[in-house]
Every structure is written in structure tokens, then in C-alpha cells.
Design an enzyme around this catalytic site. Structure first.
Site, PDB file in Angstrom:
ATOM      1  N   GLY A  53       0.792  -1.220   0.000  1.00  0.00           N
ATOM      2  CA  GLY A  53       0.000   0.000   0.000  1.00  0.00           C
ATOM      3  C   GLY A  53       0.823   1.266   0.000  1.00  0.00           C
ATOM      4  O   GLY A  53       0.502   2.235  -0.708  1.00  0.00           O
ATOM      5  N   ASP A  74      10.384  -7.269  -1.343  1.00  0.00           N
ATOM      6  CA  ASP A  74       9.089  -7.866  -1.009  1.00  0.00           C
ATOM      7  C   ASP A  74       9.134  -9.329  -1.429  1.00  0.00           C
ATOM      8  O   ASP A  74       9.499  -9.629  -2.565  1.00  0.00           O
ATOM      9  CB  ASP A  74       7.929  -7.149  -1.715  1.00  0.00           C
ATOM     10  N   LEU A  83      -5.528  -5.424  -4.369  1.00  0.00           N
ATOM     11  CA  LEU A  83      -5.815  -4.447  -5.420  1.00  0.00           C
ATOM     12  C   LEU A  83      -6.616  -3.246  -4.922  1.00  0.00           C
ATOM     13  O   LEU A  83      -6.640  -2.210  -5.595  1.00  0.00           O
ATOM     14  CB  LEU A  83      -6.558  -5.134  -6.574  1.00  0.00           C
ATOM     15  N   GLN A  84      -7.238  -3.365  -3.752  1.00  0.00           N
ATOM     16  CA  GLN A  84      -8.037  -2.270  -3.211  1.00  0.00           C
ATOM     17  C   GLN A  84      -7.175  -1.064  -2.823  1.00  0.00           C
ATOM     18  O   GLN A  84      -7.654   0.063  -2.760  1.00  0.00           O
ATOM     19  CB  GLN A  84      -8.827  -2.787  -1.991  1.00  0.00           C
ATOM     20  N   LYS A  98       5.392  -9.629  -6.222  1.00  0.00           N
ATOM     21  CA  LYS A  98       5.161  -8.185  -6.182  1.00  0.00           C
ATOM     22  C   LYS A  98       6.352  -7.407  -6.730  1.00  0.00           C
ATOM     23  O   LYS A  98       6.171  -6.353  -7.359  1.00  0.00           O
ATOM     24  CB  LYS A  98       4.848  -7.743  -4.754  1.00  0.00           C
ATOM     25  N   ASN A 143       4.657  -4.626   9.248  1.00  0.00           N
ATOM     26  CA  ASN A 143       4.771  -5.339  10.520  1.00  0.00           C
ATOM     27  C   ASN A 143       5.898  -4.736  11.354  1.00  0.00           C
ATOM     28  O   ASN A 143       6.869  -4.181  10.811  1.00  0.00           O
ATOM     29  CB  ASN A 143       4.992  -6.836  10.291  1.00  0.00           C
ATOM     30  N   CYS A 203      -3.383  -4.376   9.060  1.00  0.00           N
ATOM     31  CA  CYS A 203      -4.385  -3.875   8.122  1.00  0.00           C
ATOM     32  C   CYS A 203      -5.339  -4.989   7.701  1.00  0.00           C
ATOM     33  O   CYS A 203      -6.507  -4.739   7.426  1.00  0.00           O
ATOM     34  CB  CYS A 203      -3.692  -3.279   6.896  1.00  0.00           C
ATOM     35  N   CYS A 342     -10.102 -17.097  13.417  1.00  0.00           N
ATOM     36  CA  CYS A 342     -10.489 -15.843  12.773  1.00  0.00           C
ATOM     37  C   CYS A 342      -9.829 -15.817  11.402  1.00  0.00           C
ATOM     38  O   CYS A 342      -9.664 -16.881  10.788  1.00  0.00           O
ATOM     39  CB  CYS A 342     -10.087 -14.642  13.629  1.00  0.00           C
TER      40      CYS A 342
END
Length: 387
Positions: A53, A74, A83-84, A98, A143, A203, A342
Site C-alpha cells: 500500500g 518484497d 488491489l483495493q 510483487k 509489521n 491492516c 479468525c
């Protein structure tokens, strides 16, 4: 501002070609950049940690600005959920590394830029040598463990670091620089110790508005241009806080912690920054545990379960467990071993805390799924939807 950070980081490179004069004309008209500043950008080597991001806008603007060499670190691949907000990647890049997707985007923006790809996860053995090969680092890691590694490596090599972070509607950005020749502010002055495990959501768990990383990443790019060319006042010793909901910016001063021990090396902070040390169940062992009578409790929200669910799980939202404790568990989970899960493991650890007193007084056991449903998909149900 006077001092090391108002001095250009990079010597001017070769004279600009006619094509470069045209490409960078809007920089050349700026008194603060001009021909000499653009030659400094051309000669600069900048390492961007994270092609996510924050790295997405930073890489694009640095490429457009004419930074001569961009290093990209990365080890992840592009996922549709990226992609958001990770706008350097597109649908056609899903599943690719990436660093490769980002390098392709840089080439489309400015083929004059050299890209060095580092498809690795930074660790204590490699980070110092990697950082030492660059003039400046932009830390867009997601992180705490990586942030400490990068900060300590920058301190040991006296490499300035532009740091940013985002969560939900908020973002932060600052500039750190310290080392033998400059006793300055570092990430450890802002965060001397990592937060308690599980306190700050990622995030992935907490969410982020896609445009907020764009705002912070663009600011990081601006700071990089200023540092390379020696213009303006960098965010050294200042923490800029952005609230996207209120659309405000405010500033805090950050001072050197004179009592902090000197950085003499780097060490892996993964364990210190991990989730709380509760008993876990490996995804591959979950089916056997359920056949033995354990009840799987899904603490995620309804919309998450609509995307992907583990067969046989019962839904109990985390908020109910935190409000009512074990009383929120359904009858089927009473008198049985329970495995909470979760998305990635943080909220299920919180669920463990919420029911700890109940299970401490009983023979039944509680655990949570290691890595959450994302790990279960990878290891047990490849091809299932993720988010």
C-alpha cells in the site's frame, strides 16, 4: 534547517540528455531542484521496503521523478485482496511476485530507471548489507518486526529512513537518521519497545481505506526527493499524523531517547512482535481435533464468513465473547474442547483471553487455529476464496 539532513544525500550524476531535459522539465523550473537537483535524483539509489500500500505510490512517484536506481524488497505475491489499495499492481499481476509486478509498472512509467529486485524476507543476517548498498530507505513495511530490522540497519549504516504506516483511516510519516556521525532520531525513539502482542491489529485484521496509503506513500515520496536534493525541511524529529476521517494533519515532536542503549547489531524481533502465546492447532490437524469432539468457533464477522468458512464451524462474534465471556458460547461448545479461529490469528487470540478464566477452572481445553482461515486455505483447501 541546518545539519546533515539539509545537505543533499547524493552527488550530481551525469549531465541530463535532451530527452531527460524534456521529461523532467517541471522539476527543472523549480529553484529548489533545477538541473543539479535532477542530476542528484538521477544518481540516487533508493531502497523501498514493501511493494504494498505504501510502496505502490512511493515507487511510482520516485520513478516518475527520475530516481536512477530503485531497489524493491518484497517476498510476497500479488493477491486479489491487495488491489483495493496497492495500486502499482493490476488484475493481470495476481499470482506474480510483487517485485516483478512493481518493476514492470516502474518500467512503464520511466524506462530510464534501473530496478533492483529483492524477492526476499528481510532478516538479521541480510538486512545490513542490503541497506548499505543504498543512499536512502523508504520503509513501508506492514509489521513491527521488519520496521525494527530496517531501523537498526539504517542506524548501523547511517542511512536516512523515511518511514510510514497506515491503519483504517489514519496514517503516519516521519524521517529517521542516526549513526556514528549523526546522533539522531530513529524508529526506536518513537517505539522503544514493540506493543504487546495482539494490541495493534494489522491492516488485514483492522482494515484500511485504500486512498490513505496513497496519501502517506506520496508524502514519503516527497520527503525522499527533498532529502536527495537537499531542499526544504524534512520531517526529521517530527511525526506527521493524518486523520482521513476528519481530514486533518497534525504534528508531534520526536526526541532522541538519551537513556536508550546504543544499537550495536540487529536481531530478529518476530517473536517479540507476534501474537500472544496461546495454545494453537495447526490447520492440518484441525479435522482430527474436530473428529475427536472439539468445537470450532468462528469469531469473524458475518461478511467474512460469506466469503469463506470452514465446514462445521459455529459462529460467535468476538464482540460477544469479549462482552459476555464463555457465556456467549453455544450449548454445543460447553463441556467440550474449543478451537477458536479468525482470519489470521489475532482475533482468535483475543477470544482466548476473553474465555481464559472459564477454561482455567475446567478440564476442557481451549486453543486457536494457527494462522487463521488464511493458513487453513493455503494448507488444507487450496483454491478456496481468500480476502
Amino acid at each position: 534547517m541546518t545539519g546533515p539532513l539539509s545537505t543533499p544525500l547524493v552527488d550530481p550524476g551525469d549531465e541530463l540528455t535532451p530527452g531527460e531535459l524534456s521529461r523532467y522539465a517541471r522539476h527543472l523550473t523549480l529553484e529548489q531542484v533545477g538541473l543539479t537537483g535532477q542530476r542528484r535524483l538521477k544518481n540516487a539509489r533508493v531502497l523501498v521496503v514493501g511493494a504494498g500500500g505504501l510502496g505502490s505510490p512511493a515507487l511510482q512517484y520516485l520513478a516518475a521523478a527520475g530516481v536512477g536506481t530503485l531497489g524493491i524488497v518484497d517476498d510476497d505475491t500479488v493477491d486479489v485482496t491487495n488491489l483495493q489499495r496497492q495500486v502499482i499492481h493490476g488484475v493481470g499481476s495476481v499470482g506474480t511476485l510483487k517485485v516483478d509486478s512493481a518493476a514492470d509498472a516502474v518500467a512503464r512509467i520511466n524506462p530510464l530507471v534501473t530496478v533492483e529486485r529483492h524477492a526476499v524476507r528481510l532478516d538479521a543476517d541480510s538486512v545490513v548489507d542490503l541497506v548499505a548498498g543504498y543512499d536512502l530507505v523508504l520503509d513501508g513495511a506492514d509489521n513491527f518486526a521488519t520496521r525494527y530490522l530496517v531501523s537498526d540497519a539504517c542506524t548501523l549504516t547511517s542511512t536516512p529512513c523515511v518511514w510510514g504506516s497506515v491503519l483504517r483511516f489514519e496514517g503516519r510519516v516521519s524521517v529517521f537518521c542516526s549513526g556514528p556521525s549523526h546522533d539522531g532520531v530513529t524508529y526506536r525513539d518513537l517505539h522503544p519497545d514493540p506493543p504487546p502482542p495482539g494490541l495493534v491489529p494489522s491492516c488485514a485484521a483492522g482494515g484500511v481505506v485504500g486512498a490513505v496509503p496513497g496519501t502517506i506513500g506520496a508524502l514519503m515520496g516527497t520527503e525522499a526527493v527533498k532529502l536527495i536534493t537537499g531542499c526544504g525541511t524534512p520531517l526529521y524529529g517530527r511525526l506527521l499524523l493524518h486523520d482521513g476521517l476528519a481530514m486533518t494533519f497534525r504534528e508531534l515532536r520526536v526526541s532522541v531517547d538519551s537513556d536508550a542503549p546504543p544499537v550495536t547489531g540487529v536481531r530478529d524481533m518476530t517473536q517479540a512482535c507476534g501474537v500472544p502465546g496461546h495454545p494453537t492447532v495447526a490447520p492440518g490437524d484441525l479435522a482430527a481435533r474436530m473428529r475427536a469432539g472439539a468445537v470450532l468457533v468462528d469469531v469473524r464477522d458475518d461478511w467474512e464468513r460469506d466469503i469463506v468458512s470452514i465446514p462445521g464451524a459455529v459462529a460467535v462474534p468476538l464482540a460477544d465473547l469479549e462482552e459476555r465471556g464463555a457465556a456467549a458460547l453455544p450449548a454445543v461448545a460447553r463441556g467440550s474442547d474449543v478451537v477458536f479461529h479468525c482470519k489470521s490469528g489475532a482475533r482468535s487470540a483475543q477470544a482466548m483471553d476473553a474465555v481464559a478464566s472459564h477454561f482455567a477452572a475446567r478440564e476442557e481445553n481451549a486453543a486457536h487455529l494457527d494462522g487463521g482461515i488464511l493458513a487453513w486455505v493455503r494448507q488444507v483447501q487450496p483454491g478456496a476464496a481468500t480476502y
